[in-house]
Design a protein around this motif. Structure first.
Motif, mmCIF file in Angstrom:
data_model
loop_
_atom_site.group_PDB
_atom_site.id
_atom_site.type_symbol
_atom_site.label_atom_id
_atom_site.label_comp_id
_atom_site.label_asym_id
_atom_site.label_seq_id
_atom_site.Cartn_x
_atom_site.Cartn_y
_atom_site.Cartn_z
ATOM 1 N N ALA A 23 -22.674 49.247 64.173
ATOM 2 C CA ALA A 23 -23.077 48.383 65.100
ATOM 3 C C ALA A 23 -22.903 46.912 64.799
ATOM 4 N N ARG B 3 -19.360 45.421 65.302
ATOM 5 C CA ARG B 3 -18.602 45.592 66.469
ATOM 6 C C ARG B 3 -17.681 44.503 66.776
ATOM 7 N N THR B 4 -16.251 44.852 67.193
ATOM 8 C CA THR B 4 -15.745 43.594 67.618
ATOM 9 C C THR B 4 -16.327 42.414 68.648
ATOM 10 N N ASP B 5 -16.767 43.094 69.735
ATOM 11 C CA ASP B 5 -17.371 42.160 70.832
ATOM 12 C C ASP B 5 -18.491 41.325 69.983
ATOM 13 N N ARG B 6 -19.202 41.626 69.157
ATOM 14 C CA ARG B 6 -20.260 40.937 68.739
ATOM 15 C C ARG B 6 -20.027 39.898 67.613
ATOM 16 N N ARG C 149 -11.567 44.414 61.614
ATOM 17 C CA ARG C 149 -11.995 44.714 62.903
ATOM 18 C C ARG C 149 -11.231 43.981 64.053
ATOM 19 N N ASP D 119 -18.620 56.705 65.068
ATOM 20 C CA ASP D 119 -19.262 55.643 64.986
ATOM 21 C C ASP D 119 -19.183 55.107 63.378
ATOM 22 N N TYR E 13 -16.132 53.910 61.614
ATOM 23 C CA TYR E 13 -15.457 52.642 62.077
ATOM 24 C C TYR E 13 -14.421 52.750 62.986
ATOM 25 N N ASP F 296 -11.635 52.139 65.806
ATOM 26 C CA ASP F 296 -11.675 51.165 66.846
ATOM 27 C C ASP F 296 -11.166 52.068 68.205
ATOM 28 N N GLN G 81 -13.819 50.969 70.757
ATOM 29 C CA GLN G 81 -14.835 50.148 70.163
ATOM 30 C C GLN G 81 -14.881 49.074 71.225
#
Length: 433
Positions: A29, A32-35, A63, A118, A121, A123, A139
């Motif tokens: 978590a 994560r790519t968005d974070r 990532r 999860d 990892y 994607d 992801q």
């Protein structure tokens, strides 16, 4: 021994070090790519910028970079062709059932399928049964239309093409490698057959241990251009200059399986000689333009324009699913007999399971390796294509099951993910019977 300056580049740019239990993995978590916000802004902030030298390290750069390889390396398009998109039919109501599926993972741990995704990892993952999509998940932050590097799943695509050319009589599996590529006459492939290259039982003086900074895979990586070589590096800087420098191993050809990406680079060279086509053009003409793909794929290139035949194919998740479903259906897909049924049957037969044990891959008990595919020999006849950092095609003919997975696991070796994947796939097959 490789010079320390080269090692510094390699460790920073190519290899993800560490074996099972030897490193502490980050909370999925937290990466994560968005974070992460990598490569955001114009220009990106220094601590969010990725270059060719940092494509692989430090983690979590992969990532983001595994979806953006053509921004760092030269590439050649594998066009989707002029066919309309083959729309994958869907079966509704299966997502929660699959996500909540429980199974026993490593060390007797009970876990859900969602935890498996999860903690490896992932994607993107797509699961089909009898041609219908049951489950598709990405992801957060992943652009599903952006091709992802397949790493060694590329080998299985190339192996499939070689097997088709054998079926057509255009390639002789018992011919010597050097009859097609005389440039290798003084190399470790002297005396080896095409079939031994396909099955990776030709013995050469080459090691492929991703966590070993002195492994020959470092030289291969620098020749392919996976990382910028130091200015004073005296080794080969392209694949076809590097391959002839690899010497003979201590054993006879054909006795033991040992996984080496350079075998597939030789296979790619052979296919170029036989067909007169680049690897990208061969994949495009024979396979990709017939699948009804959504997106073009692309192949990564070395400094002289040779594709990374063992690692460089990039495609989207759904297009990989179309390819895998074509294989499950023994070559017939989207109104085309893309490859002949005997090609798939030949691969599924597998190879010598005793020879396989020489590789020391205890996390794949009972497996063999045939024509660049992994054959489980389990009761369902499951077989797979696999790449480092968690890339996978899993096909279970008995259940009509296809799973395709794109990942960016912090550690390269499949030994990290297979102890989870084997019981997860068995539980999924039982759920869908």
């Amino acid at each position: 021994m490789i010079k320390s300056t080269i090692l510094g580049v390699t460790l920073a740019s190519v290899l993800i070090s560490g074996q099972a239990g030897a490193v502490e993995l980050p909370d999925p978590a937290s990466v994560r790519t968005d974070r992460l916000q990598l490569m955001q802004g114009f220009p990106p902030a220094a601590d969010r910028q990725i270059t060719q030298a940092s494509f692989m390290r430090p983690y979590p750069n992969p990532r983001w970079s595994f979806h953006h390889a053509r921004e760092f390396f030269p590439s050649r398009r594998v066009a989707r062709g002029n066919e309309g998109v083959y729309v994958l039919p869907r079966a509704e109501g299966q997502e929660q059932r699959i996500a909540g599926l429980t199974f026993t993972g490593p060390e007797g741990r009970e876990m859900t399928f969602q935890q498996y995704l999860d903690e490896t990892y992932v994607d993107g993952v797509l699961i089909m049964q009898h041609g219908k999509v049951l489950f598709e998940q990405y992801q957060p932050g992943v652009d599903e239309s952006e091709p992802h590097i397949l790493w060694s799943v590329t080998k299985s695509v190339v192996g499939l093409l070689a097997t088709q050319l054998i079926a057509e009589g255009a390639l002789d599996p018992e011919a010597l490698v050097t009859s097609y590529v005389p440039e290798l006459a003084e190399s470790g492939w002297k005396g080896a057959t095409v079939q031994q290259v396909l099955n990776m039982t030709a013995d050469i003086d080459y090691s492929e241990v991703y966590a070993d900074r002195n492994s020959d895979v470092v030289k291969y990586s620098l020749a392919a251009g996976m990382a910028p070589a130091p200015q004073d590096y005296a080794g080969a800087r392209d694949l076809y200059s590097y391959l002839p420098t690899i010497g003979a191993g201590p054993d006879e050809h054909g006795v033991a399986f040992r996984y080496r990406t350079t075998h597939t680079e030789v296979l790619g060279w052979i296919l170029r000689r036989v067909t007169g086509l680049s690897t990208a053009a061969l994949i495009e003409q024979r396979i990709w333009s017939k699948l009804g793909a959504e997106q073009d794929g692309y192949m990564l290139l070395d400094a002289k324009g040779a594709e990374w035949a063992g690692a460089g194919f990039n495609v989207t998740l759904r297009d990989l699913a179309r390819f895998a479903e074509m294989v499950r259906l023994e070559g017939k897909f989207n109104g085309h007999q893309v490859v002949s049924p005997e090609v798939i049957r030949t691969i599924r037969e597998g190879a010598d399971r005793e020879a396989f044990k020489a590789a020391g891959r205890d996390y794949q008990p009972g497996y063999s390796y045939r024509n660049q595919w992994w054959i489980s020999h389990n009761p369902d006849g499951a077989f797979e294509a696999m790449g480092v950092h968690g890339q996978m095609i899993h096909i279970n003919p008995a259940v009509g099951l296809v799973m395709v997975r794109l990942s960016s696991h912090p550690i390269a070796s499949s030994g990290q993910t297979m102890p989870y994947t084997i019981p997860a796939m068995a539980a999924l097959a039982d759920l869908l019977r």
